[in-house]
Design a protein around this motif. Structure first.
Motif, PDB file in Angstrom:
ATOM      1  N   LEU A 104       0.847  -1.195   0.000  1.00 31.50           N
ATOM      2  CA  LEU A 104       0.000   0.000   0.000  1.00 31.50           C
ATOM      3  C   LEU A 104       0.885   1.248   0.000  1.00 31.50           C
ATOM      4  N   LYS A 137      -7.373   3.546   4.866  1.00 29.91           N
ATOM      5  CA  LYS A 137      -7.127   2.118   4.657  1.00 29.91           C
ATOM      6  C   LYS A 137      -8.403   1.284   4.838  1.00 29.91           C
ATOM      7  N   PRO A 138      -9.200   1.508   5.908  1.00 27.27           N
ATOM      8  CA  PRO A 138     -10.427   0.702   6.074  1.00 27.27           C
ATOM      9  C   PRO A 138     -11.396   0.847   4.888  1.00 27.27           C
ATOM     10  N   GLU A 196     -10.065  -1.089   1.952  1.00 28.20           N
ATOM     11  CA  GLU A 196     -10.262  -2.526   2.150  1.00 28.20           C
ATOM     12  C   GLU A 196     -11.722  -2.914   1.890  1.00 28.20           C
ATOM     13  N   LEU A 204     -12.209  -3.066  -1.768  1.00 29.53           N
ATOM     14  CA  LEU A 204     -11.594  -4.285  -2.307  1.00 29.53           C
ATOM     15  C   LEU A 204     -12.484  -5.495  -2.048  1.00 29.53           C
ATOM     16  N   LYS A 205     -13.090  -5.526  -0.857  1.00 23.61           N
ATOM     17  CA  LYS A 205     -13.985  -6.662  -0.512  1.00 23.61           C
ATOM     18  C   LYS A 205     -15.165  -6.709  -1.484  1.00 23.61           C
ATOM     19  N   GLN A 258      -9.889 -10.029  -0.549  1.00 23.56           N
ATOM     20  CA  GLN A 258      -9.979 -10.017   0.906  1.00 23.56           C
ATOM     21  C   GLN A 258      -8.942  -9.128   1.575  1.00 23.56           C
ATOM     22  N   SER A 259      -7.778  -8.975   0.922  1.00 22.70           N
ATOM     23  CA  SER A 259      -6.697  -8.232   1.597  1.00 22.70           C
ATOM     24  C   SER A 259      -5.886  -7.422   0.596  1.00 22.70           C
ATOM     25  N   ILE A 260      -5.240  -6.377   1.096  1.00 22.35           N
ATOM     26  CA  ILE A 260      -4.378  -5.523   0.262  1.00 22.35           C
ATOM     27  C   ILE A 260      -3.221  -6.357  -0.313  1.00 22.35           C
TER      28      ILE A 260
END
Lengths: 133, 224
Positions: B176, B188-189, B192, B195-196, B201-203
């Motif tokens: 990131l 960041k949240p 994420e 992305l979900k 699921q994750s960076i």
């Protein structure tokens, strides 16, 4: 402010590089003169001893030369072409053997060659037109 | 063998640092003196790399000297137009007002074949379409086509184009880029969560993600 800083950085970098090179050059030449002088004196003492037929004294001078040379070799190897070091090593080995064998002419000739190889170094590194061209 | 290996690494690092300090420009955009310096620095580094009999310092000192000279000349040409003209030369106008300047071609020793090749590289296949052609001091050719041959722009059609800025990289190879998150006003949240929504699921699972000036997120997951 950042424009001035980056300009200043370049100027400081250039001046620093030039200063480091100049000062290192002067110190290197002083170092070569000093070490070559010390080694030359030992070689001359050995030659004088041979002329006076004092072979033991000549051998001990060469032993003293060997000790000085071992200390000097490392510094010279960083700053000089290695063939210069090899020349001195070869000439010293020959001189030692000629002295051990008691060969008058060969010892004197080889010691003179050794002296030339040593003196050649500070002469080659001097800041002269001859060396630059 | 190890000696050669270490010497190569040392000189490689020094050359990289020197090139980095000299500035960013592609080979085709270098001035003649910059190209000469770049070639000489590579050459100076390669000799002590292969020949262990030559002290490293015999490669390093010339490289540093060239670097200092290069920075000095660049600074002088930045400050003085006269010096710049002497060091870099001046651009030459090969075609002006649609007319070929024969004398300039002769002075620059520039053949028509070279010129036509450069035009074709710029997607111009007819010399009659050229209003102005300028040979820059770095050897590149700049061309202004005739008005009737130019590409249509939104301005020609009285359309105001949409503002567009470069897309901002957010994730590269699972890492990131925190500084860029602030530029797109994301945290960041939130990222994420986005992305979900795309099934990631994750960076760490992201190969590349960026956001354009419209706020649209582009994202591609890693293959494994």
């Amino acid at each position: 402010m950042s424009k001035i800083n980056s300009k200043l950085k370049s100027i400081i970098l250039v001046i620093s590089i030039l200063l480091i090179i100049t000062i290192s050059g002067i110190l290197t030449l002083t170092y070569f003169n000093k070490t070559a002088d010390k080694l030359e004196k030992t070689v001359i003492s050995a030659s004088e001893a041979i002329k006076a037929n004092k072979w033991d004294h000549a051998a001990s001078q060469l032993k003293s030369f060997e000790q000085s040379w071992e200390k000097t070799k490392f510094g010279w190897a960083i700053l000089l072409d290695h063939f210069e070091i090899d020349n001195i090593d070869n000439s010293f080995t020959k001189s030692k053997k000629f002295v051990e064998a008691g060969d008058f002419s060969a010892s004197l000739a080889e010691l003179e060659a050794l002296r030339e190889y040593i003196l050649h170094i500070p002469q080659k590194e001097k800041f002269t037109i001859e060396n630059i061209l | 063998m190890l000696v050669v290996f270490i010497r190569t690494l040392i000189l490689y690092i020094i050359v990289i640092i020197a090139m980095r300090i000299m500035g960013k420009r592609q080979i085709g955009q270098l001035q003649p003196f910059e190209l000469a310096v770049a070639i000489m620095i590579s050459d100076l580094a390669s000799v002590p790399m292969q020949n262990t009999g030559i002290p490293l310092i015999n490669g390093i000192i010339p490289i540093l000297t060239m670097l200092a000279a290069q920075i000095l000349i660049s600074y002088i040409s930045l400050k003085s137009i006269k010096a710049r003209n002497i060091i870099c030369g001046r651009p030459s106008i090969l075609i002006s007002g649609g007319k070929i300047n024969e004398k300039v071609f002769r002075n620059e020793l520039y053949t028509f074949n070279d010129f036509l090749e450069q035009l074709r590289n710029k997607d111009i296949y007819n010399i009659a379409d050229v209003e102005y052609a300028i040979l820059e001091s770095n050897g590149q050719l700049s061309v202004i086509p005739k008005a009737s041959k130019k590409n249509v722009t939104p301005e020609d059609l009285n359309i105001s184009g949409k503002y567009e800025a470069p897309a901002i990289d957010l994730i590269i190879d699972g890492d990131l880029i925190e500084n860029n998150l602030d530029q797109v006003k994301l945290d960041k949240p939130l990222l994420e969560l986005e992305l979900k929504k795309l099934g990631i699921q994750s960076i760490k699972d992201v190969l590349f993600a960026s956001m354009d000036s419209d706020g649209k997120l582009f994202c591609q997951a890693k293959e494994d």
